[in-house]
Write an enzyme that holds these catalytic residues in place. Structure first.
Site, PDB file in Angstrom:
ATOM      1  N   ARG A 104     -33.525 -24.545  24.987  1.00 21.70           N
ATOM      2  CA  ARG A 104     -34.644 -23.636  24.998  1.00 21.70           C
ATOM      3  C   ARG A 104     -36.017 -24.863  25.144  1.00 21.70           C
ATOM      4  O   ARG A 104     -36.803 -24.351  25.939  1.00 21.70           O
ATOM      5  CB  ARG A 104     -34.905 -23.152  23.545  1.00 21.70           C
ATOM      6  CG  ARG A 104     -33.808 -22.201  23.276  1.00 21.70           C
ATOM      7  CD  ARG A 104     -34.195 -21.489  21.989  1.00 21.70           C
ATOM      8  NE  ARG A 104     -33.350 -20.394  21.697  1.00 21.70           N
ATOM      9  CZ  ARG A 104     -32.178 -20.193  21.121  1.00 21.70           C
ATOM     10  NH1 ARG A 104     -31.459 -21.379  20.806  1.00 21.70           N
ATOM     11  NH2 ARG A 104     -31.788 -19.239  20.785  1.00 21.70           N
ATOM     12  N   ASP A 106     -46.155  -6.784  33.773  1.00 26.93           N
ATOM     13  CA  ASP A 106     -45.469  -7.698  34.424  1.00 26.93           C
ATOM     14  C   ASP A 106     -46.113  -8.192  35.943  1.00 26.93           C
ATOM     15  O   ASP A 106     -46.781  -7.368  36.380  1.00 26.93           O
ATOM     16  CB  ASP A 106     -43.926  -7.371  34.686  1.00 26.93           C
ATOM     17  CG  ASP A 106     -43.177  -9.100  34.234  1.00 26.93           C
ATOM     18  OD1 ASP A 106     -43.519 -10.106  34.948  1.00 26.93           O
ATOM     19  OD2 ASP A 106     -41.945  -8.679  33.717  1.00 26.93           O
ATOM     20  N   GLY A 156     -35.491  -9.532  32.038  1.00 24.69           N
ATOM     21  CA  GLY A 156     -34.042  -9.134  31.495  1.00 24.69           C
ATOM     22  C   GLY A 156     -34.322  -8.858  30.093  1.00 24.69           C
ATOM     23  O   GLY A 156     -33.439  -7.903  29.668  1.00 24.69           O
ATOM     24  N   GLY A 212     -44.465  -8.872  30.197  1.00 24.82           N
ATOM     25  CA  GLY A 212     -42.978  -9.597  30.757  1.00 24.82           C
ATOM     26  C   GLY A 212     -42.097  -8.450  30.760  1.00 24.82           C
ATOM     27  O   GLY A 212     -40.807  -8.422  30.520  1.00 24.82           O
ATOM     28  N   HIS A 220     -36.155 -21.893  15.679  1.00 23.46           N
ATOM     29  CA  HIS A 220     -35.132 -21.121  16.554  1.00 23.46           C
ATOM     30  C   HIS A 220     -34.392 -21.572  17.728  1.00 23.46           C
ATOM     31  O   HIS A 220     -34.541 -21.317  18.787  1.00 23.46           O
ATOM     32  CB  HIS A 220     -36.214 -19.937  17.019  1.00 23.46           C
ATOM     33  CG  HIS A 220     -35.620 -18.956  17.778  1.00 23.46           C
ATOM     34  ND1 HIS A 220     -34.578 -18.027  17.371  1.00 23.46           N
ATOM     35  CD2 HIS A 220     -35.942 -18.263  19.129  1.00 23.46           C
ATOM     36  CE1 HIS A 220     -34.270 -17.136  18.331  1.00 23.46           C
ATOM     37  NE2 HIS A 220     -34.813 -17.263  19.352  1.00 23.46           N
ATOM     38  N   SER A 232     -40.949 -15.390  24.049  1.00 24.34           N
ATOM     39  CA  SER A 232     -40.614 -16.692  24.936  1.00 24.34           C
ATOM     40  C   SER A 232     -40.085 -17.745  24.353  1.00 24.34           C
ATOM     41  O   SER A 232     -41.015 -18.417  23.461  1.00 24.34           O
ATOM     42  CB  SER A 232     -41.917 -16.529  25.765  1.00 24.34           C
ATOM     43  OG  SER A 232     -42.458 -15.600  26.204  1.00 24.34           O
ATOM     44  N   MET A 283     -31.225  -9.878  22.187  1.00 24.47           N
ATOM     45  CA  MET A 283     -32.658 -10.438  22.050  1.00 24.47           C
ATOM     46  C   MET A 283     -33.509  -9.089  22.112  1.00 24.47           C
ATOM     47  O   MET A 283     -34.422  -9.099  21.447  1.00 24.47           O
ATOM     48  CB  MET A 283     -33.149 -11.513  23.141  1.00 24.47           C
ATOM     49  CG  MET A 283     -34.459 -12.049  22.729  1.00 24.47           C
ATOM     50  SD  MET A 283     -34.671 -12.936  21.093  1.00 24.47           S
ATOM     51  CE  MET A 283     -35.657 -11.652  20.437  1.00 24.47           C
TER      52      MET A 283
END
Length: 334
Positions: free
Chosen positions: A105, A50, A28, A24, A195, A136, A245
Protein backbone atom coordinates in the site's frame (compact mmCIF):
# COMPACT_ATOMS: atom_id res chain seq x y z
CA UNK A 1 -20.96 -10.32 6.57
CA UNK A 2 -24.08 -8.18 6.96
CA UNK A 3 -24.69 -6.52 10.29
CA UNK A 4 -28.17 -5.57 11.46
CA UNK A 5 -27.40 -2.03 10.40
CA UNK A 6 -26.37 -3.17 6.92
CA UNK A 7 -29.54 -5.22 6.52
CA UNK A 8 -31.67 -2.21 7.42
CA UNK A 9 -30.14 -0.40 4.44
CA UNK A 10 -32.35 -2.40 2.13
CA UNK A 11 -35.70 -1.53 3.71
CA UNK A 12 -38.22 0.08 1.38
CA UNK A 13 -38.86 3.27 3.34
CA UNK A 14 -36.89 6.48 3.45
CA UNK A 15 -37.04 8.73 6.50
CA UNK A 16 -34.09 10.93 5.58
CA UNK A 17 -32.83 11.57 2.07
CA UNK A 18 -29.06 11.71 1.78
CA UNK A 19 -26.82 12.98 -0.99
CA UNK A 20 -23.74 10.82 -1.51
CA UNK A 21 -20.77 11.45 -3.82
CA UNK A 22 -18.26 8.87 -5.04
CA UNK A 23 -14.94 10.29 -6.27
CA UNK A 24 -13.33 7.66 -8.46
CA UNK A 25 -16.60 6.01 -9.46
CA UNK A 26 -15.28 4.55 -12.71
CA UNK A 27 -12.60 2.39 -11.12
CA UNK A 28 -12.41 -1.17 -9.89
CA UNK A 29 -13.74 -0.27 -6.43
CA UNK A 30 -15.81 2.71 -7.55
CA UNK A 31 -18.14 0.82 -9.87
CA UNK A 32 -19.30 -1.95 -7.49
CA UNK A 33 -19.35 0.56 -4.62
CA UNK A 34 -21.64 2.81 -6.66
CA UNK A 35 -23.91 -0.16 -7.39
CA UNK A 36 -24.22 -1.00 -3.69
CA UNK A 37 -24.95 2.64 -2.84
CA UNK A 38 -27.64 2.72 -5.56
CA UNK A 39 -29.29 -0.18 -3.75
CA UNK A 40 -29.18 1.60 -0.38
CA UNK A 41 -32.53 3.26 0.26
CA UNK A 42 -30.98 5.83 2.55
CA UNK A 43 -29.31 7.31 -0.54
CA UNK A 44 -31.64 9.42 -2.70
CA UNK A 45 -29.10 11.49 -4.65
CA UNK A 46 -26.02 9.63 -5.88
CA UNK A 47 -23.31 11.61 -7.67
CA UNK A 48 -20.49 9.80 -9.46
CA UNK A 49 -17.25 11.52 -10.47
CA UNK A 50 -14.19 10.28 -12.31
CA UNK A 51 -11.75 11.40 -14.97
CA UNK A 52 -13.58 9.11 -17.38
CA UNK A 53 -16.38 6.59 -17.28
CA UNK A 54 -18.53 8.17 -14.57
CA UNK A 55 -21.34 9.13 -16.94
CA UNK A 56 -21.50 5.61 -18.36
CA UNK A 57 -21.61 4.06 -14.89
CA UNK A 58 -24.31 6.54 -13.84
CA UNK A 59 -26.45 5.79 -16.90
CA UNK A 60 -26.12 2.06 -16.31
CA UNK A 61 -27.09 2.38 -12.64
CA UNK A 62 -29.96 4.77 -13.42
CA UNK A 63 -31.91 1.85 -14.91
CA UNK A 64 -32.09 0.13 -11.51
CA UNK A 65 -35.54 0.85 -9.98
CA UNK A 66 -34.58 2.23 -6.59
CA UNK A 67 -35.63 5.61 -5.27
CA UNK A 68 -32.32 7.38 -5.86
CA UNK A 69 -31.38 9.69 -8.69
CA UNK A 70 -27.88 9.05 -10.05
CA UNK A 71 -25.80 11.41 -12.17
CA UNK A 72 -22.26 11.25 -13.54
CA UNK A 73 -19.73 14.06 -13.65
CA UNK A 74 -16.33 14.49 -15.34
CA UNK A 75 -13.67 17.22 -15.34
CA UNK A 76 -14.47 17.87 -19.02
CA UNK A 77 -17.66 19.73 -18.13
CA UNK A 78 -17.59 23.16 -16.45
CA UNK A 79 -17.50 22.78 -12.65
CA UNK A 80 -17.87 19.00 -12.94
CA UNK A 81 -16.14 18.23 -9.64
CA UNK A 82 -17.79 21.15 -7.86
CA UNK A 83 -21.25 20.05 -9.02
CA UNK A 84 -20.59 16.48 -7.93
CA UNK A 85 -19.71 17.72 -4.44
CA UNK A 86 -22.01 20.69 -3.87
CA UNK A 87 -23.98 20.30 -0.62
CA UNK A 88 -23.42 16.54 -0.50
CA UNK A 89 -23.78 14.77 2.85
CA UNK A 90 -21.09 12.16 2.29
CA UNK A 91 -18.02 11.83 0.09
CA UNK A 92 -16.38 8.46 -0.55
CA UNK A 93 -12.89 8.52 -2.07
CA UNK A 94 -11.82 5.26 -3.75
CA UNK A 95 -9.89 7.20 -6.44
CA UNK A 96 -6.33 6.26 -7.32
CA UNK A 97 -4.33 3.40 -8.77
CA UNK A 98 -4.78 -0.21 -7.58
CA UNK A 99 -2.05 -2.42 -6.20
CA UNK A 100 -0.14 -4.73 -8.50
CA UNK A 101 1.88 -7.84 -7.58
CA UNK A 102 4.87 -6.95 -5.44
CA UNK A 103 3.45 -3.57 -4.46
CA UNK A 104 2.58 -2.61 -0.91
CA UNK A 105 0.00 0.00 0.00
CA UNK A 106 2.89 2.33 0.72
CA UNK A 107 4.17 1.92 -2.83
CA UNK A 108 0.96 3.62 -3.94
CA UNK A 109 1.75 6.75 -1.96
CA UNK A 110 3.64 8.62 -4.69
CA UNK A 111 0.64 8.46 -7.03
CA UNK A 112 -2.39 8.42 -4.75
CA UNK A 113 -1.21 11.11 -2.32
CA UNK A 114 -1.58 13.92 -4.85
CA UNK A 115 -4.93 12.59 -6.08
CA UNK A 116 -6.36 12.46 -2.57
CA UNK A 117 -4.92 15.89 -1.70
CA UNK A 118 -6.61 17.53 -4.70
CA UNK A 119 -9.96 15.83 -4.07
CA UNK A 120 -9.81 16.83 -0.40
CA UNK A 121 -9.21 20.45 -1.42
CA UNK A 122 -12.23 20.38 -3.74
CA UNK A 123 -14.37 18.83 -1.00
CA UNK A 124 -13.28 21.53 1.45
CA UNK A 125 -14.45 24.18 -1.02
CA UNK A 126 -17.74 22.63 -2.18
CA UNK A 127 -18.87 20.38 0.70
CA UNK A 128 -17.17 21.56 3.90
CA UNK A 129 -19.76 19.87 6.13
CA UNK A 130 -19.73 16.47 4.44
CA UNK A 131 -18.56 13.26 6.04
CA UNK A 132 -15.47 12.06 4.18
CA UNK A 133 -14.75 8.34 3.87
CA UNK A 134 -11.23 7.65 2.61
CA UNK A 135 -10.69 4.34 0.81
CA UNK A 136 -7.66 5.27 -1.32
CA UNK A 137 -4.51 3.59 -0.06
CA UNK A 138 -2.30 3.92 1.87
CA UNK A 139 -5.08 4.88 4.31
CA UNK A 140 -2.55 5.33 7.14
CA UNK A 141 -1.17 8.28 5.16
CA UNK A 142 -4.09 9.46 3.00
CA UNK A 143 -6.36 10.18 5.97
CA UNK A 144 -3.74 12.51 7.52
CA UNK A 145 -3.40 14.15 4.09
CA UNK A 146 -7.13 14.90 4.00
CA UNK A 147 -7.05 16.16 7.59
CA UNK A 148 -4.16 18.51 6.86
CA UNK A 149 -5.83 19.90 3.73
CA UNK A 150 -9.06 20.52 5.65
CA UNK A 151 -7.12 22.19 8.47
CA UNK A 152 -5.39 24.47 5.98
CA UNK A 153 -8.81 25.40 4.57
CA UNK A 154 -10.23 26.02 8.04
CA UNK A 155 -12.98 23.40 7.76
CA UNK A 156 -11.54 20.39 9.59
CA UNK A 157 -14.10 18.42 11.61
CA UNK A 158 -12.46 15.32 13.13
CA UNK A 159 -15.89 13.81 13.82
CA UNK A 160 -16.55 13.52 10.09
CA UNK A 161 -13.29 12.15 8.70
CA UNK A 162 -12.96 8.38 8.42
CA UNK A 163 -10.40 5.97 7.06
CA UNK A 164 -12.36 2.91 5.94
CA UNK A 165 -10.80 -0.14 7.61
CA UNK A 166 -13.94 -2.29 7.52
CA UNK A 167 -12.33 -4.73 5.09
CA UNK A 168 -9.92 -5.85 7.83
CA UNK A 169 -12.85 -6.68 10.12
CA UNK A 170 -14.88 -8.55 7.54
CA UNK A 171 -11.82 -10.51 6.48
CA UNK A 172 -11.16 -11.36 10.10
CA UNK A 173 -14.72 -12.60 10.54
CA UNK A 174 -14.59 -14.69 7.38
CA UNK A 175 -11.14 -16.15 7.98
CA UNK A 176 -11.77 -17.02 11.64
CA UNK A 177 -15.00 -18.78 10.65
CA UNK A 178 -13.06 -20.91 8.16
CA UNK A 179 -10.54 -21.92 10.82
CA UNK A 180 -13.10 -22.59 13.55
CA UNK A 181 -15.94 -23.85 11.31
CA UNK A 182 -18.44 -21.23 12.52
CA UNK A 183 -21.01 -18.95 10.89
CA UNK A 184 -19.12 -15.88 9.57
CA UNK A 185 -22.20 -13.69 9.94
CA UNK A 186 -22.07 -14.28 13.69
CA UNK A 187 -18.38 -13.49 14.10
CA UNK A 188 -17.25 -10.06 15.22
CA UNK A 189 -13.55 -9.35 15.52
CA UNK A 190 -12.24 -5.99 16.68
CA UNK A 191 -9.36 -4.96 14.43
CA UNK A 192 -7.38 -1.97 15.64
CA UNK A 193 -4.31 0.04 14.64
CA UNK A 194 -4.02 0.94 10.98
CA UNK A 195 -4.81 -0.43 7.54
CA UNK A 196 -1.67 -2.07 6.20
CA UNK A 197 0.46 -5.07 7.12
CA UNK A 198 1.70 -5.13 10.69
CA UNK A 199 -0.39 -2.09 11.65
CA UNK A 200 -3.48 -4.31 11.36
CA UNK A 201 -4.09 -5.90 14.78
CA UNK A 202 -6.98 -8.40 15.01
CA UNK A 203 -7.87 -8.87 18.67
CA UNK A 204 -8.40 -12.63 18.70
CA UNK A 205 -8.14 -12.65 22.51
CA UNK A 206 -11.41 -10.69 22.69
CA UNK A 207 -13.35 -13.27 20.66
CA UNK A 208 -14.77 -16.67 21.61
CA UNK A 209 -11.68 -18.26 20.07
CA UNK A 210 -9.00 -17.22 22.53
CA UNK A 211 -8.01 -20.86 23.12
CA UNK A 212 -7.00 -21.37 19.49
CA UNK A 213 -3.60 -23.06 19.10
CA UNK A 214 -0.59 -20.79 18.64
CA UNK A 215 0.10 -22.06 15.12
CA UNK A 216 -3.49 -21.53 14.01
CA UNK A 217 -3.60 -18.07 15.55
CA UNK A 218 -0.32 -16.91 14.04
CA UNK A 219 -1.38 -18.11 10.60
CA UNK A 220 -4.79 -16.45 10.99
CA UNK A 221 -3.31 -13.12 12.08
CA UNK A 222 -0.87 -13.11 9.16
CA UNK A 223 -3.67 -13.87 6.69
CA UNK A 224 -5.79 -11.01 8.04
CA UNK A 225 -2.86 -8.61 7.90
CA UNK A 226 -1.86 -9.56 4.37
CA UNK A 227 -5.19 -10.68 2.91
CA UNK A 228 -4.90 -8.06 0.21
CA UNK A 229 -1.77 -9.74 -1.13
CA UNK A 230 -3.76 -12.96 -1.52
CA UNK A 231 -6.21 -11.21 -3.86
CA UNK A 232 -3.56 -9.31 -5.83
CA UNK A 233 -1.71 -12.58 -6.46
CA UNK A 234 -4.88 -14.48 -7.40
CA UNK A 235 -5.86 -11.78 -9.91
CA UNK A 236 -2.43 -12.14 -11.50
CA UNK A 237 -1.78 -8.44 -11.88
CA UNK A 238 -5.28 -7.62 -13.10
CA UNK A 239 -6.39 -5.82 -9.96
CA UNK A 240 -6.64 -5.82 -6.19
CA UNK A 241 -9.42 -6.47 -3.67
CA UNK A 242 -12.05 -4.41 -5.46
CA UNK A 243 -15.27 -6.31 -4.78
CA UNK A 244 -14.70 -7.07 -1.10
CA UNK A 245 -13.49 -3.48 -0.61
CA UNK A 246 -16.62 -2.14 -2.30
CA UNK A 247 -18.72 -4.24 0.07
CA UNK A 248 -16.72 -2.95 3.04
CA UNK A 249 -17.03 0.65 1.87
CA UNK A 250 -20.78 0.35 1.34
CA UNK A 251 -21.19 -1.31 4.73
CA UNK A 252 -19.34 1.51 6.48
CA UNK A 253 -21.16 4.20 4.48
CA UNK A 254 -24.46 2.69 5.53
CA UNK A 255 -23.34 2.74 9.16
CA UNK A 256 -22.46 6.44 8.93
CA UNK A 257 -25.86 7.20 7.35
CA UNK A 258 -27.56 5.14 10.07
CA UNK A 259 -25.78 7.30 12.63
CA UNK A 260 -26.91 10.43 10.80
CA UNK A 261 -30.50 9.17 11.06
CA UNK A 262 -30.16 8.81 14.81
CA UNK A 263 -30.21 5.02 14.96
CA UNK A 264 -28.83 3.75 18.26
CA UNK A 265 -25.72 1.67 18.95
CA UNK A 266 -24.18 1.99 15.49
CA UNK A 267 -20.61 0.85 16.12
CA UNK A 268 -18.01 0.21 13.42
CA UNK A 269 -14.20 0.27 13.33
CA UNK A 270 -12.51 3.19 11.58
CA UNK A 271 -9.15 4.95 11.29
CA UNK A 272 -9.86 8.34 12.86
CA UNK A 273 -8.40 11.31 14.68
CA UNK A 274 -8.13 9.56 18.02
CA UNK A 275 -7.10 10.43 21.60
CA UNK A 276 -6.02 6.86 22.36
CA UNK A 277 -2.30 7.35 21.67
CA UNK A 278 -2.03 11.08 21.05
CA UNK A 279 0.30 11.38 24.03
CA UNK A 280 2.76 9.23 22.05
CA UNK A 281 2.50 11.44 18.98
CA UNK A 282 0.08 9.16 17.13
CA UNK A 283 -2.73 11.40 15.90
CA UNK A 284 -4.81 8.73 14.12
CA UNK A 285 -5.72 5.22 15.17
CA UNK A 286 -8.27 2.60 14.14
CA UNK A 287 -10.67 1.30 16.77
CA UNK A 288 -14.43 0.85 17.15
CA UNK A 289 -16.37 4.12 17.09
CA UNK A 290 -20.00 4.91 17.83
CA UNK A 291 -21.62 6.86 14.99
CA UNK A 292 -24.32 9.47 15.50
CA UNK A 293 -26.09 12.45 13.88
CA UNK A 294 -22.90 14.53 13.92
CA UNK A 295 -20.50 11.75 12.94
CA UNK A 296 -18.32 10.19 15.63
CA UNK A 297 -20.06 10.14 19.01
CA UNK A 298 -17.58 8.02 20.90
CA UNK A 299 -14.16 6.47 20.30
CA UNK A 300 -14.02 3.22 22.24
CA UNK A 301 -10.96 2.07 24.20
CA UNK A 302 -9.19 -0.98 22.81
CA UNK A 303 -9.81 -3.10 25.89
CA UNK A 304 -7.58 -5.73 27.46
CA UNK A 305 -4.95 -7.21 25.16
CA UNK A 306 -2.99 -10.45 25.33
CA UNK A 307 0.79 -10.22 25.68
CA UNK A 308 1.11 -11.13 21.99
CA UNK A 309 -1.29 -8.34 21.01
CA UNK A 310 0.62 -5.88 23.21
CA UNK A 311 3.78 -6.73 21.26
CA UNK A 312 1.91 -6.27 17.99
CA UNK A 313 0.63 -2.91 19.21
CA UNK A 314 4.13 -1.65 19.92
CA UNK A 315 5.30 -2.59 16.42
CA UNK A 316 2.14 -1.09 14.95
CA UNK A 317 2.67 2.25 16.68
CA UNK A 318 6.24 2.57 15.39
CA UNK A 319 5.13 2.07 11.79
CA UNK A 320 1.88 3.99 12.13
CA UNK A 321 3.59 7.11 13.45
CA UNK A 322 5.86 7.16 10.39
CA UNK A 323 2.93 6.60 8.03
CA UNK A 324 0.99 9.48 9.55
CA UNK A 325 3.97 11.82 9.47
CA UNK A 326 4.51 10.93 5.82
CA UNK A 327 1.01 12.17 4.97
CA UNK A 328 1.29 15.35 7.03
CA UNK A 329 4.71 16.16 5.57
CA UNK A 330 3.45 15.61 2.03
CA UNK A 331 0.90 18.41 2.41
CA UNK A 332 3.35 20.68 4.23
CA UNK A 333 5.95 20.31 1.47
CA UNK A 334 3.63 21.31 -1.38
Amino acid sequence: MLSRVAKRAFSSTVANPYKVTVLGAGGGIGQPLSLLLKLNHKVTDLRLYDLKGAKGVATDLSHIPTNSVVKGFTPEEPDGLNNALKDTDMVLIPAGVPRKPGMTRDDLFAINASIVRDLAAATAESAPNAAILVISNPVNSTVPIVAQVLKNKGVYNPKKLFGVTTLDSIRAARFISEVENTDPTQERVNVIGGHSGITIIPLISQTNHKLMSDDKRHELIHRIQFGGDEVVKAKNGAGSATLSMAHAGAKFANAVLSGFKGERDVIEPSFVDSPLFKSEGIEFFASPVTLGPDGIEKIHPIGELSSEEEEMLQKCKETLKKNIEKGVNFVASK
